[in-house]
Design a protein around this motif. Structure first.
Motif, PDB file in Angstrom:
ATOM      1  N   MET A   1       0.828  -1.203   0.000  1.00  0.00           N
ATOM      2  CA  MET A   1       0.000   0.000   0.000  1.00  0.00           C
ATOM      3  C   MET A   1       0.864   1.255   0.000  1.00  0.00           C
ATOM      4  O   MET A   1       0.604   2.215  -0.732  1.00  0.00           O
ATOM      5  N   VAL A   2       1.915   1.251   0.822  1.00  0.00           N
ATOM      6  CA  VAL A   2       2.802   2.410   0.899  1.00  0.00           C
ATOM      7  C   VAL A   2       3.493   2.635  -0.440  1.00  0.00           C
ATOM      8  O   VAL A   2       3.634   3.760  -0.914  1.00  0.00           O
ATOM      9  N   GLU A   3       3.913   1.521  -1.079  1.00  0.00           N
ATOM     10  CA  GLU A   3       4.594   1.633  -2.367  1.00  0.00           C
ATOM     11  C   GLU A   3       3.664   2.265  -3.410  1.00  0.00           C
ATOM     12  O   GLU A   3       4.073   3.140  -4.189  1.00  0.00           O
ATOM     13  N   GLY A   4       2.414   1.817  -3.419  1.00  0.00           N
ATOM     14  CA  GLY A   4       1.450   2.383  -4.364  1.00  0.00           C
ATOM     15  C   GLY A   4       1.219   3.853  -4.112  1.00  0.00           C
ATOM     16  O   GLY A   4       1.117   4.657  -5.058  1.00  0.00           O
ATOM     17  N   TYR A   5       1.145   4.228  -2.832  1.00  0.00           N
ATOM     18  CA  TYR A   5       0.951   5.634  -2.473  1.00  0.00           C
ATOM     19  C   TYR A   5       2.127   6.473  -2.948  1.00  0.00           C
ATOM     20  O   TYR A   5       1.947   7.565  -3.524  1.00  0.00           O
ATOM     21  N   LEU A   6       3.349   5.965  -2.721  1.00  0.00           N
ATOM     22  CA  LEU A   6       4.540   6.702  -3.129  1.00  0.00           C
ATOM     23  C   LEU A   6       4.607   6.858  -4.647  1.00  0.00           C
ATOM     24  O   LEU A   6       5.009   7.906  -5.164  1.00  0.00           O
ATOM     25  N   ARG A   7       4.196   5.823  -5.375  1.00  0.00           N
ATOM     26  CA  ARG A   7       4.207   5.907  -6.833  1.00  0.00           C
ATOM     27  C   ARG A   7       3.211   6.956  -7.330  1.00  0.00           C
ATOM     28  O   ARG A   7       3.501   7.719  -8.259  1.00  0.00           O
ATOM     29  N   GLN A   8       2.045   7.012  -6.691  1.00  0.00           N
ATOM     30  CA  GLN A   8       1.055   8.022  -7.086  1.00  0.00           C
ATOM     31  C   GLN A   8       1.556   9.427  -6.782  1.00  0.00           C
ATOM     32  O   GLN A   8       1.330  10.363  -7.555  1.00  0.00           O
ATOM     33  N   CYS A   9       2.250   9.583  -5.682  1.00  0.00           N
ATOM     34  CA  CYS A   9       2.768  10.889  -5.297  1.00  0.00           C
ATOM     35  C   CYS A   9       3.950  11.313  -6.175  1.00  0.00           C
ATOM     36  O   CYS A   9       4.378  12.471  -6.122  1.00  0.00           O
ATOM     37  N   SER A  10       4.495  10.397  -6.949  1.00  0.00           N
ATOM     38  CA  SER A  10       5.658  10.695  -7.785  1.00  0.00           C
ATOM     39  C   SER A  10       5.291  11.030  -9.220  1.00  0.00           C
ATOM     40  O   SER A  10       6.170  11.272 -10.046  1.00  0.00           O
ATOM     41  N   VAL A  11       3.991  11.044  -9.536  1.00  0.00           N
ATOM     42  CA  VAL A  11       3.562  11.375 -10.894  1.00  0.00           C
ATOM     43  C   VAL A  11       3.810  12.859 -11.165  1.00  0.00           C
ATOM     44  O   VAL A  11       3.446  13.718 -10.365  1.00  0.00           O
ATOM     45  N   LEU A  12       4.454  13.139 -12.294  1.00  0.00           N
ATOM     46  CA  LEU A  12       4.738  14.522 -12.653  1.00  0.00           C
ATOM     47  C   LEU A  12       3.491  15.167 -13.265  1.00  0.00           C
ATOM     48  O   LEU A  12       2.948  14.679 -14.243  1.00  0.00           O
ATOM     49  N   VAL A  13       3.051  16.268 -12.680  1.00  0.00           N
ATOM     50  CA  VAL A  13       1.903  17.003 -13.200  1.00  0.00           C
ATOM     51  C   VAL A  13       2.191  18.493 -13.123  1.00  0.00           C
ATOM     52  O   VAL A  13       3.040  18.934 -12.352  1.00  0.00           O
ATOM     53  N   THR A  14       1.471  19.248 -13.925  1.00  0.00           N
ATOM     54  CA  THR A  14       1.545  20.704 -13.868  1.00  0.00           C
ATOM     55  C   THR A  14       0.273  21.228 -13.208  1.00  0.00           C
ATOM     56  O   THR A  14      -0.687  20.477 -12.994  1.00  0.00           O
ATOM     57  N   ALA A  15       0.256  22.522 -12.923  1.00  0.00           N
ATOM     58  CA  ALA A  15      -0.957  23.129 -12.359  1.00  0.00           C
ATOM     59  C   ALA A  15      -2.120  22.989 -13.340  1.00  0.00           C
ATOM     60  O   ALA A  15      -3.273  22.803 -12.939  1.00  0.00           O
ATOM     61  N   ARG A  16      -1.802  23.056 -14.641  1.00  0.00           N
ATOM     62  CA  ARG A  16      -2.848  22.893 -15.653  1.00  0.00           C
ATOM     63  C   ARG A  16      -3.413  21.476 -15.614  1.00  0.00           C
ATOM     64  O   ARG A  16      -4.630  21.283 -15.744  1.00  0.00           O
ATOM     65  N   ASP A  17      -2.541  20.475 -15.429  1.00  0.00           N
ATOM     66  CA  ASP A  17      -3.016  19.087 -15.316  1.00  0.00           C
ATOM     67  C   ASP A  17      -3.957  18.936 -14.128  1.00  0.00           C
ATOM     68  O   ASP A  17      -5.011  18.291 -14.222  1.00  0.00           O
ATOM     69  N   LEU A  18      -3.569  19.538 -13.014  1.00  0.00           N
ATOM     70  CA  LEU A  18      -4.405  19.452 -11.809  1.00  0.00           C
ATOM     71  C   LEU A  18      -5.755  20.129 -12.039  1.00  0.00           C
ATOM     72  O   LEU A  18      -6.805  19.618 -11.618  1.00  0.00           O
ATOM     73  N   ALA A  19      -5.743  21.273 -12.716  1.00  0.00           N
ATOM     74  CA  ALA A  19      -6.992  21.995 -12.987  1.00  0.00           C
ATOM     75  C   ALA A  19      -7.906  21.163 -13.885  1.00  0.00           C
ATOM     76  O   ALA A  19      -9.129  21.159 -13.709  1.00  0.00           O
ATOM     77  N   LEU A  20      -7.310  20.440 -14.837  1.00  0.00           N
ATOM     78  CA  LEU A  20      -8.113  19.602 -15.731  1.00  0.00           C
ATOM     79  C   LEU A  20      -8.727  18.432 -14.966  1.00  0.00           C
ATOM     80  O   LEU A  20      -9.871  18.038 -15.225  1.00  0.00           O
ATOM     81  N   MET A  21      -7.987  17.877 -14.021  1.00  0.00           N
ATOM     82  CA  MET A  21      -8.537  16.811 -13.170  1.00  0.00           C
ATOM     83  C   MET A  21      -9.730  17.333 -12.372  1.00  0.00           C
ATOM     84  O   MET A  21     -10.778  16.682 -12.284  1.00  0.00           O
ATOM     85  N   ALA A  22      -9.563  18.529 -11.807  1.00  0.00           N
ATOM     86  CA  ALA A  22     -10.645  19.123 -11.015  1.00  0.00           C
ATOM     87  C   ALA A  22     -11.853  19.427 -11.896  1.00  0.00           C
ATOM     88  O   ALA A  22     -13.003  19.191 -11.516  1.00  0.00           O
ATOM     89  N   ALA A  23     -11.590  19.947 -13.103  1.00  0.00           N
ATOM     90  CA  ALA A  23     -12.682  20.275 -14.015  1.00  0.00           C
ATOM     91  C   ALA A  23     -13.432  19.017 -14.446  1.00  0.00           C
ATOM     92  O   ALA A  23     -14.645  19.052 -14.656  1.00  0.00           O
ATOM     93  N   THR A  24     -12.713  17.906 -14.568  1.00  0.00           N
ATOM     94  CA  THR A  24     -13.356  16.633 -14.932  1.00  0.00           C
ATOM     95  C   THR A  24     -14.306  16.186 -13.835  1.00  0.00           C
ATOM     96  O   THR A  24     -15.423  15.726 -14.107  1.00  0.00           O
ATOM     97  N   LEU A  25     -13.895  16.344 -12.590  1.00  0.00           N
ATOM     98  CA  LEU A  25     -14.775  16.011 -11.468  1.00  0.00           C
ATOM     99  C   LEU A  25     -15.985  16.954 -11.437  1.00  0.00           C
ATOM    100  O   LEU A  25     -17.112  16.520 -11.183  1.00  0.00           O
ATOM    101  N   ALA A  26     -15.741  18.237 -11.711  1.00  0.00           N
ATOM    102  CA  ALA A  26     -16.843  19.207 -11.717  1.00  0.00           C
ATOM    103  C   ALA A  26     -17.802  18.951 -12.866  1.00  0.00           C
ATOM    104  O   ALA A  26     -18.976  19.338 -12.804  1.00  0.00           O
ATOM    105  N   ASN A  27     -17.305  18.287 -13.912  1.00  0.00           N
ATOM    106  CA  ASN A  27     -18.110  18.021 -15.109  1.00  0.00           C
ATOM    107  C   ASN A  27     -18.680  16.604 -15.106  1.00  0.00           C
ATOM    108  O   ASN A  27     -18.813  15.978 -16.147  1.00  0.00           O
ATOM    109  N   ARG A  28     -18.984  16.087 -13.932  1.00  0.00           N
ATOM    110  CA  ARG A  28     -19.626  14.772 -13.768  1.00  0.00           C
ATOM    111  C   ARG A  28     -18.776  13.629 -14.319  1.00  0.00           C
ATOM    112  O   ARG A  28     -19.272  12.638 -14.801  1.00  0.00           O
ATOM    113  N   GLY A  29     -17.449  13.807 -14.263  1.00  0.00           N
ATOM    114  CA  GLY A  29     -16.546  12.733 -14.674  1.00  0.00           C
ATOM    115  C   GLY A  29     -16.171  12.742 -16.134  1.00  0.00           C
ATOM    116  O   GLY A  29     -15.488  11.834 -16.604  1.00  0.00           O
TER     117      GLY A  29
END
Length: 261
Positions: A1-29
């Protein structure tokens, strides 16, 4: 579980990527750029619920009252917020506060919420706005009651339509419900609207639905109800003229009358 968490935390993203993730959630997936569904609506509801209740760690309570945007922060300094049906926001600034949230990110979200009225509990009076107008066109036997609706119709809006009809019951023989300016209607509201149609029919009125975009799916008012769907208000007179023409001709002339029409 810890290994999976660390791998997820190591994904390279930009602020724009994060905003698109948030917008996808706001747009019903659904990804707002590609139009592709990324996650199901049920999952989106669960994720947003968790974000709203504990996405900001120990500061979740203060966040809910002061900012009011379902959000999730990360210890790297990222912060995303999704306001259902409206927008997705993301910030990135590594300096953290005592709760492990981005100091500048929190400050920016507070400004956004305050200056732009983005608190999820700041609900506009949409129910009143649903009924755009309720007027009579024509006079005497040719009078038509036209009820124009607009916007997105959910339960509160549908209840407003029901009250509009019951508080001001139409005396005209024909009633038109125009949804050409409506962009969405949920299933409960659809059923409430069709029940209004059914009752108007049982009271002896001819009911028409102006729905050029097919916003109201399966427009069947049920037992005893009758509804004619048209693309424009102008078509209603054509339908009426045709019905009267068929009524006055003899049975042997009906086919000829229909062809002439």
């Amino acid at each position: 579980m810890v290994e999976g968490y660390l791998r997820q935390c190591s994904v390279l993203v930009t602020a724009r990527d994060l905003a698109l993730m948030a917008a996808t959630l706001a747009n019903r997936g659904v990804n707002p750029l590609s139009g592709e569904r990324v996650v199901g609506e049920r999952v989106v509801r669960q994720v947003l619920s968790v974000m709203a209740t504990c996405g900001m760690y120990d500061a979740a309570g203060d966040w809910a009252t002061q900012v009011g945007i379902p959000a999730k922060s990360g210890v790297a300094g990222g912060l995303i917020g999704a306001l259902p049906g409206q927008l997705g926001i993301a910030t990135f600034s590594p300096r953290l506060d005592a709760h492990g949230n981005s100091v500048r990110g929190v400050s920016l979200f507070e400004r956004f919420s305050s200056d732009m009225g983005l608190h999820v509990m700041e609900v506009p009076p949409a129910a009143r706005a649903v009924v755009r107008s309720n007027r009579v066109h024509g006079d005497a036997e040719g009078a038509v009651r036209v009820l124009r609706l607009q916007g997105g119709i959910r339960f509160a809006g549908a209840e407003r339509v029901v009250r509009e009809v019951t508080d001001r019951p139409p005396a005209e023989p024909r009633v038109v419900i125009d949804v050409s300016a409506v962009y969405s209607i949920d299933d409960v509201s659809r059923r409430m609207l069709l029940e209004v149609v059914r009752r108007l029919t049982l009271e002896g009125r001819e009911v028409y639905l102006v729905d050029p975009e097919g916003i109201v799916p399966d427009p069947d008012p049920g037992e005893g109800g009758r509804l004619t769907v048209v693309d424009t208000v102008g078509e209603i007179q054509t339908h009426t003229d045709h019905a009267e023409l068929v009524a006055v001709v003899g049975s042997g002339e009906v086919r000829a009358a229909e062809r002439a029409w």
